[in-house]
Design a protein around this motif. Sequence first.
Motif, PDB file in Angstrom:
ATOM      1  N   ASP A  61     -27.183  49.781  -4.260  1.00 31.44           N
ATOM      2  CA  ASP A  61     -25.818  49.246  -4.265  1.00 31.44           C
ATOM      3  C   ASP A  61     -25.246  49.055  -2.854  1.00 31.44           C
ATOM      4  O   ASP A  61     -24.048  48.843  -2.690  1.00 31.44           O
ATOM      5  CB  ASP A  61     -24.888  50.119  -5.105  1.00 31.44           C
ATOM      6  CG  ASP A  61     -24.753  51.542  -4.572  1.00 31.44           C
ATOM      7  OD1 ASP A  61     -25.351  51.848  -3.518  1.00 31.44           O
ATOM      8  OD2 ASP A  61     -24.055  52.351  -5.226  1.00 31.44           O
ATOM      9  N   LYS A  62     -26.122  49.098  -1.852  1.00 31.80           N
ATOM     10  CA  LYS A  62     -25.678  48.797  -0.489  1.00 31.80           C
ATOM     11  C   LYS A  62     -25.238  47.335  -0.419  1.00 31.80           C
ATOM     12  O   LYS A  62     -25.868  46.461  -1.001  1.00 31.80           O
ATOM     13  CB  LYS A  62     -26.812  49.056   0.503  1.00 31.80           C
ATOM     14  CG  LYS A  62     -26.423  48.889   1.970  1.00 31.80           C
ATOM     15  CD  LYS A  62     -27.616  49.132   2.892  1.00 31.80           C
ATOM     16  CE  LYS A  62     -28.038  50.582   2.860  1.00 31.80           C
ATOM     17  NZ  LYS A  62     -29.113  50.847   3.865  1.00 31.80           N
ATOM     18  N   ARG A  63     -24.151  47.064   0.294  1.00 30.35           N
ATOM     19  CA  ARG A  63     -23.603  45.711   0.355  1.00 30.35           C
ATOM     20  C   ARG A  63     -24.066  44.977   1.609  1.00 30.35           C
ATOM     21  O   ARG A  63     -23.996  45.511   2.716  1.00 30.35           O
ATOM     22  CB  ARG A  63     -22.071  45.732   0.316  1.00 30.35           C
ATOM     23  CG  ARG A  63     -21.532  46.182  -1.013  1.00 30.35           C
ATOM     24  CD  ARG A  63     -20.052  45.847  -1.193  1.00 30.35           C
ATOM     25  NE  ARG A  63     -19.676  46.118  -2.586  1.00 30.35           N
ATOM     26  CZ  ARG A  63     -19.912  45.304  -3.595  1.00 30.35           C
ATOM     27  NH1 ARG A  63     -20.513  44.153  -3.379  1.00 30.35           N
ATOM     28  NH2 ARG A  63     -19.553  45.638  -4.820  1.00 30.35           N
ATOM     29  N   PHE A  64     -24.508  43.736   1.421  1.00 23.43           N
ATOM     30  CA  PHE A  64     -24.986  42.935   2.534  1.00 23.43           C
ATOM     31  C   PHE A  64     -23.822  42.607   3.475  1.00 23.43           C
ATOM     32  O   PHE A  64     -22.805  42.052   3.060  1.00 23.43           O
ATOM     33  CB  PHE A  64     -25.613  41.635   2.024  1.00 23.43           C
ATOM     34  CG  PHE A  64     -26.251  40.813   3.098  1.00 23.43           C
ATOM     35  CD1 PHE A  64     -27.516  41.130   3.563  1.00 23.43           C
ATOM     36  CD2 PHE A  64     -25.582  39.749   3.674  1.00 23.43           C
ATOM     37  CE1 PHE A  64     -28.112  40.394   4.570  1.00 23.43           C
ATOM     38  CE2 PHE A  64     -26.166  39.001   4.681  1.00 23.43           C
ATOM     39  CZ  PHE A  64     -27.432  39.326   5.138  1.00 23.43           C
ATOM     40  N   GLY A  65     -23.989  42.949   4.759  1.00 21.29           N
ATOM     41  CA  GLY A  65     -22.948  42.711   5.755  1.00 21.29           C
ATOM     42  C   GLY A  65     -21.996  43.875   5.937  1.00 21.29           C
ATOM     43  O   GLY A  65     -21.242  43.924   6.911  1.00 21.29           O
ATOM     44  N   LEU A  66     -22.022  44.815   4.984  1.00 25.34           N
ATOM     45  CA  LEU A  66     -21.138  45.988   5.074  1.00 25.34           C
ATOM     46  C   LEU A  66     -21.958  47.276   5.040  1.00 25.34           C
ATOM     47  O   LEU A  66     -21.495  48.309   4.556  1.00 25.34           O
ATOM     48  CB  LEU A  66     -20.131  45.987   3.916  1.00 25.34           C
ATOM     49  CG  LEU A  66     -19.146  44.821   3.860  1.00 25.34           C
ATOM     50  CD1 LEU A  66     -18.235  44.958   2.640  1.00 25.34           C
ATOM     51  CD2 LEU A  66     -18.288  44.760   5.127  1.00 25.34           C
ATOM     52  N   GLU A  67     -23.159  47.224   5.586  1.00 25.87           N
ATOM     53  CA  GLU A  67     -24.061  48.374   5.543  1.00 25.87           C
ATOM     54  C   GLU A  67     -23.459  49.605   6.217  1.00 25.87           C
ATOM     55  O   GLU A  67     -23.683  50.736   5.772  1.00 25.87           O
ATOM     56  CB  GLU A  67     -25.394  48.026   6.219  1.00 25.87           C
ATOM     57  CG  GLU A  67     -26.222  46.995   5.475  1.00 25.87           C
ATOM     58  CD  GLU A  67     -25.836  45.551   5.799  1.00 25.87           C
ATOM     59  OE1 GLU A  67     -26.524  44.635   5.314  1.00 25.87           O
ATOM     60  OE2 GLU A  67     -24.840  45.353   6.548  1.00 25.87           O
ATOM     61  N   ASP A  68     -22.700  49.391   7.282  1.00 27.64           N
ATOM     62  CA  ASP A  68     -22.126  50.526   8.013  1.00 27.64           C
ATOM     63  C   ASP A  68     -20.996  51.203   7.249  1.00 27.64           C
ATOM     64  O   ASP A  68     -20.545  52.288   7.637  1.00 27.64           O
ATOM     65  CB  ASP A  68     -21.597  50.059   9.378  1.00 27.64           C
ATOM     66  CG  ASP A  68     -22.721  49.611  10.304  1.00 27.64           C
ATOM     67  OD1 ASP A  68     -23.879  50.022  10.058  1.00 27.64           O
ATOM     68  OD2 ASP A  68     -22.450  48.848  11.252  1.00 27.64           O
ATOM     69  N   TYR A  69     -20.527  50.557   6.187  1.00 26.08           N
ATOM     70  CA  TYR A  69     -19.407  51.118   5.414  1.00 26.08           C
ATOM     71  C   TYR A  69     -19.858  51.604   4.041  1.00 26.08           C
ATOM     72  O   TYR A  69     -19.037  51.832   3.159  1.00 26.08           O
ATOM     73  CB  TYR A  69     -18.311  50.058   5.232  1.00 26.08           C
ATOM     74  CG  TYR A  69     -17.782  49.518   6.534  1.00 26.08           C
ATOM     75  CD1 TYR A  69     -16.796  50.201   7.249  1.00 26.08           C
ATOM     76  CD2 TYR A  69     -18.291  48.334   7.082  1.00 26.08           C
ATOM     77  CE1 TYR A  69     -16.320  49.718   8.460  1.00 26.08           C
ATOM     78  CE2 TYR A  69     -17.823  47.841   8.287  1.00 26.08           C
ATOM     79  CZ  TYR A  69     -16.841  48.531   8.971  1.00 26.08           C
ATOM     80  OH  TYR A  69     -16.375  48.054  10.167  1.00 26.08           O
ATOM     81  N   HIS A  70     -21.167  51.749   3.870  1.00 24.18           N
ATOM     82  CA  HIS A  70     -21.695  52.119   2.554  1.00 24.18           C
ATOM     83  C   HIS A  70     -21.329  53.562   2.215  1.00 24.18           C
ATOM     84  O   HIS A  70     -21.649  54.497   2.948  1.00 24.18           O
ATOM     85  CB  HIS A  70     -23.217  51.973   2.536  1.00 24.18           C
ATOM     86  CG  HIS A  70     -23.818  52.276   1.206  1.00 24.18           C
ATOM     87  ND1 HIS A  70     -23.546  51.545   0.079  1.00 24.18           N
ATOM     88  CD2 HIS A  70     -24.694  53.248   0.819  1.00 24.18           C
ATOM     89  CE1 HIS A  70     -24.220  52.027  -0.945  1.00 24.18           C
ATOM     90  NE2 HIS A  70     -24.925  53.068  -0.521  1.00 24.18           N
TER      91      HIS A  70
END
Length: 444
Positions: free
Chosen positions: A9-18
Amino acid sequence: MNWDRLICDKRFGLEDYHESKPGTRSDFQRDFDRLVFSSPFRRLQNKTQVFPLPGSIFVHNRLTHSMEVASVGRSLANEVSSALKLKYASESWVDKLDALDEIVGAACLAHDLGNPPFGHSGEKAISTFFSEGPGAVLESELSEAEWCDLTHFEGNANSLRLLTHQFKGRRPGGFAMTYSMLASIVKYPYESRLAGQKSKFGFFSSERETFRRIADELGLLPRYGERGEMCYARHPLVYIVEASDDICYQVMDIEDAHKLRVLTTAEVIDLFMGFFSETQRERMHRAMNHVEDPNEKIAYLRSCVIGALVKQCARAFVTHEEEILAGEFKGCLLDHVDPLERDGYRRCSALAWDKIYRAGDVVDVELAGSRIISFLMEKLIHAVRFPELNYSSLLLSKVPAQYDTAADTLYGKVQAVLDHISGMTDVYALDLYRKLHGMSLPAV
């Protein structure tokens, strides 16, 4: 490949905010909701599926088709996850399998987002503009990979671009969808240089590294071409999305054709009954005797056919799951259903090609769409190549600012044109054609 890694469920482009979010909605459910409320999804209501829009009789458009595919996809995924949860009951990650229907549902909603106006004829019009039309003069100014992207233009690859590309003024990661959902829409996980005669591929040159990131994160198996072309095994859930799409378009196209009287009630009843045993047919005939409306009879049979194919495709997936995870599965799920259902589906496909896709109204849409898109491509590409001209400046002022028509490379400029045209509805494309061409065409 393994499910523990494939479901991410990691989000593409928001990896640092997972991070885990409070509440009852999962990130995969958020994918679904984000798509429903998006402009590209709403625009699908004015894009042709097969038959012309609009009309006095309801026929499917891209939006209603996508919603139905999502409904079928979730049912199919639920059947699969129920079986797999029993198989992997002792694994620590088994609860991840509960998300299969959410991932598939969102992927089904998104699978046609990148399709241009006028159905598949729109894709063909874009490809042939470059391969045999005015766009052929650009070949010498583009790389081999870029040229293959254009001459094999594919709506599936364009869907990945739409969802992941950082358009001008927008946030990194595009829609910032989950990795698993993005991988589940890529039916052809290889670049355009491997497209072959069918002109199918999964990502443009501009999204090559994007797909590599997704594939590496999820552990998709690499299958590089002879010259190092990027190619991977499919994410397993692609097979479920693909089957749901195939079931819906084939069965619903026949129902639409019946409503438009392209096919008779007797033809469709005979066709749909072919999916069932003699005992089942007797029961279904008794059920149909309770209604007189021919459309209701066909709707009942359609639901029976879809239910039968969902169960068969779920069984095929579970039976061949180990081959799918090993990247060794051949064909699609519908190729592996029982002979009765497989033959019934093939008869539907043969009839559709013979009587539906060659119907006069359908061909009229293809002819009009090809003419309109070719004309708009020619005008807009000329404008981005020579923006200093007065006419070019006026025309480019109508292009939304998110499309970078002033990109540094010719490929980038052409992509901006394709992004703009792909985002058009049938009605908008026709209206712009009329304005630029200064003539009238029949409504489509």
